[in-house]
Design a protein around this motif. Structure first.
Motif: not given
Length: 742
Positions: A354-373
């Motif tokens: 993330l560019d420093s200009s858009v970093r905040n407490s919400k955007s800095l959350k580390s989301d984790f996804y799974r895709y079922d083929i």
């Protein structure tokens, strides 16, 4: 099984030396005084040969040598040296060829101490300096320590074996010499007396058919059987790989073939048919279905959220999603990581930049996804992995999948923080993520190692831009390279995921210049568990200032069992103004932010996109797609080549007595074994008719003037064919006459 005693410090004296200067006496190496500049041996000149010969108090298995140094860097330290050892000073074997780092730390090197897995003893050790760190300076050694086993109960049986081994090899050399020169009675008499076999019976049979009888058809049959029985496999495994790059031009979805459209048409309509230009994307491959999946990246102006699948069999890209966020999937991103569980047919993705200009407490959350083929659906596994005991939001990390136990391992990467926040104001130093494990079935994270700057033997130093691979057979993670702040790391370690154990393979301090992939270059790595190899493609320099001058592609292979790096190829050609035309389109231009995946089942690499690092076009990204096959000679190639060698000699023999018959043989039989696509082989074949006009004296091989010409030539052909067989089957490599010096 007998327990081998521990390695101990061995007692020795300085036996001989080439020279010494002033008060820098040879015996100074017996005491370790790193703060005393005069406590060293220094040669009187750097003119070779310079050496020290050490004599052990008693014969011992010498396993390692330690070099002590002065407390500061010094121009006389050994940049290159060799170590030899043996039971006498006149007859020594090379035990080590290496070099010291120019610093103040002691360095220990393992010495060769086994032949055919059998330990051998030494009484004398010879150290030969070859180059000092300062050009034209004399050589200095400050302190030497030898470690090994001197227990007579261990050493004496090894000494007995070594004496017997040398005697046996000497007899085999004599047998080889007698047979080469057709001293039949001497050969048979020595073999009957000693009962020592020169070679495997199959090779004796080959010698009988080829050299004694001239039965060339039977020779071809024997070679054919040897190839079918896998006897040439060892030879093949020892040959260097040759890389074969091929640019992939995929078919269009509209049914148009790649040859029917121009490059410009492809670019203008590329969004419909294949992924566009990008870097910082991610790829994984499902080897069962031969499908490459590509997600996200940065096109030079924005992050991307498109998701693609490439079918190798159909040579076609399919767009799974134009925007995964609209389908409950991850948002647009780059510098993330993906891994695939081929058994469950699921893909996981974690992290982003993330560019420093858009970093905040919400955007800095580390989301984790799974895709079922199979279901073609995304699942959000975690809104913020750090809240679930996992890593904080990171980029340029690494992630590996253990499909057998459904575990994911993620290591390193730089932690993104809010600029100007309270927690960030404490330090301006970048923060790096540790080693984490995620249990896919339980949905839980665990921290295996914190970033500890290598404080202890089981600790690991986190980094970005490194390589991490999972070996499915020995169940170890392999980590090497990367960068920490402005420091390029050159260490290499493994982590046993079941035993929770770190093993340092290389601490990165050894100066094996040119023998390991260079640091400071973008590296992409893959692993082949079946071949027990790690592959590394090294591209552009990470240093922006050096990017234009350090343009190169190099491909390295690490043999895990042998602990050995080898460079398959280097290409130092400069990238031209148009990167798509670089390197004559024979291989992809050097780049960074690209992706490389490997199909270990079909032994093919796939590379897509990246940043060519053009200072004149900073937003330029690539969309070229390549396959890479690493080729060694095949069994079929070797069989054809051996037939060619046999028939080529058969023709030359016929040419001496039956020129017309020889010419017919050349046209009908020999030509069938020639690779007419190989220019060198074709040229050799075209020159063969000149043999019809040569005199017989032109054919006598060097060193065989005392035997019949036909016998000598057949012997030479036999020796050539023997090279393809395993060492355990063949006669000794050397020749008796080579032991005679002028």
């Amino acid at each position: 099984m007998a327990v081998v005693p521990e390695s101990r410090v061995l007692t020795f004296s300085v036996f001989k030396w080439s020279s010494y200067s002033s008060t820098y006496l040879p015996e100074n190496i017996l005491v370790d005084k790193p703060n005393d500049q005069s406590s060293r041996w220094s040669s009187e000149s750097n003119y070779p040969p310079q050496f020290l010969i050490l004599k052990l108090e008693r014969p011992a298995i010498v396993q390692s040598i330690t070099f002590g140094k002065y407390e500061k860097t010094h121009v006389c330290n050994l940049k290159k040296f060799k170590v030899f050892g043996g039971m006498s000073e006149e007859n020594m074997t090379e035990l080590l060829s290496s070099g010291l780092k120019n610093d103040y730390n002691k360095e220990t090197f393992t010495l060769k101490h086994k032949i055919d897995e059998q330990m051998f003893p030494c009484r004398f050790v010879k150290i030969v300096p070859l180059m000092s760190w300062g050009p034209s300076f004399n050589f200095s050694i400050w302190y030497i320590e030898l470690h090994g086993i001197e227990d007579p109960d261990v050493v004496q049986p090894c000494l007995n074996w070594y004496s017997k081994y040398r005697e046996q090899e000497a007899i085999r050399l004599c047998l080889k010499h007698f047979r080469q020169h057709n001293y039949t009675e001497a050969f048979e008499s020595l073999q009957k007396k000693t009962r020592i076999a020169l070679e495997h019976p199959m090779l004796t049979h080959l010698h009988d058919r080829l050299v004694l009888q001239g039965d060339f058809d039977a020779c071809e049959e024997l070679i054919d059987k040897a190839v079918r029985d896998g006897l040439f496999n060892q030879y093949i495994s020892q040959q260097e790989y040759k890389p074969r790059w091929s640019q992939i031009i995929p078919k269009c979805n509209k049914g148009t073939s790649a040859q029917e459209i121009s490059r410009d048409d492809m670019n203008s309509d590329g969004d419909d048919n294949r992924p566009g230009m990008r870097g910082g994307h991610q790829m994984v491959i499902d080897v069962q279905t031969e499908t490459v999946y590509l997600f996200g990246g940065w096109d030079g102006t924005q992050d991307l959220a498109d998701f693609w699948a490439y079918s190798v069999q159909e040579n076609q890209w399919a767009c799974i999603s134009r925007d995964t966020e609209k389908e409950s999937g991850p948002s647009a991103r780059s510098c993330h990581k993906m891994c695939i569980d081929s058994q469950q047919r699921q893909i996981y993705t974690l992290g982003r930049y993330l560019d420093s200009s858009v970093r905040n407490s919400k955007s800095l959350k580390s989301d984790f996804y799974r895709y079922d083929i199979d279901a073609n659906t995304w699942t959000l596994l975690s809104e913020d992995t750090s809240a679930d005991g996992g890593p904080k939001l990171v980029f340029d990390h690494q992630m590996c999948m253990d499909s057998e136990k459904h575990m994911i391992y993620t290591f390193g990467g730089r932690i993104l923080t809010c600029n100007g926040s309270v927690e960030d104001s404490r330090t301006t130093e970048p923060q790096f993520s540790g080693l984490y494990a995620y249990h896919c079935q339980a949905g839980t994270w665990s921290l295996l190692r914190e970033d500890s700057c290598n404080a202890g033997p089981e600790d690991v130093q986190s980094r970005i831009g490194h390589c991490m691979l999972f070996h499915t057979r020995n169940r170890c993670l392999y980590v090497f390279g990367g960068q920490r702040s402005k420091t390029y790391l050159n260490d290499f370690f493994s982590y046993d995921v079941d035993g929770d154990h770190v093993e340092i393979i290389s601490d990165g301090t050894k100066k094996d210049s040119g023998m390991v992939p260079m640091t400071g270059f973008t590296q992409r790595a893959t692993i082949d568990p079946d071949l027990n190899e790690i592959h590394v493609l090294s591209g552009l320099s990470k240093d922006k200032d050096k990017r234009e001058e350090n343009v190169r592609n190099s491909f390295w292979i690490y043999d895990i069992a042998r602990n050995n790096w080898s460079c398959v190829y280097k290409n130092d050609q400069a990238v031209k103004e148009n990167p798509s035309k670089a390197l004559q389109e024979e291989e992809p231009c050097p780049r960074f932010a690209h992706q490389l995946v490997y199909d270990e089942m079909h032994k093919v690499h796939y590379l897509f996109g990246g940043n060519p690092g053009k200072s004149c076009s900073p937003k330029m990204r690539l969309d070229d797609f390549w396959s890479l096959k690493l080729c060694r000679p095949s069994k079929e190639y070797l069989l054809r080549h051996c037939r060619y060698l046999i028939r080529k000699y058969r023709f030359e023999e016929k040419a001496q007595s039956e020129p017309l018959s020889a010419l017919k043989y050349l046209q009908n039989d020999l030509s069938l074994t020639v690779d007419h696509t190989d220019p060198d082989e074709t040229k050799e074949f075209q020159l063969l008719p000149s043999a019809l006009f040569k005199s017989s004296s032109d054919f006598i091989p060097l060193g065989f003037s005392d035997v019949d010409q036909t016998y000598a030539q057949r012997t030479q052909l036999f020796d050539t064919l023997v090279n393809f067989f395993p060492d355990s089957m063949t006669p000794p490599k050397g020749n008796l006459v080579d032991l005679i010096t002028l």
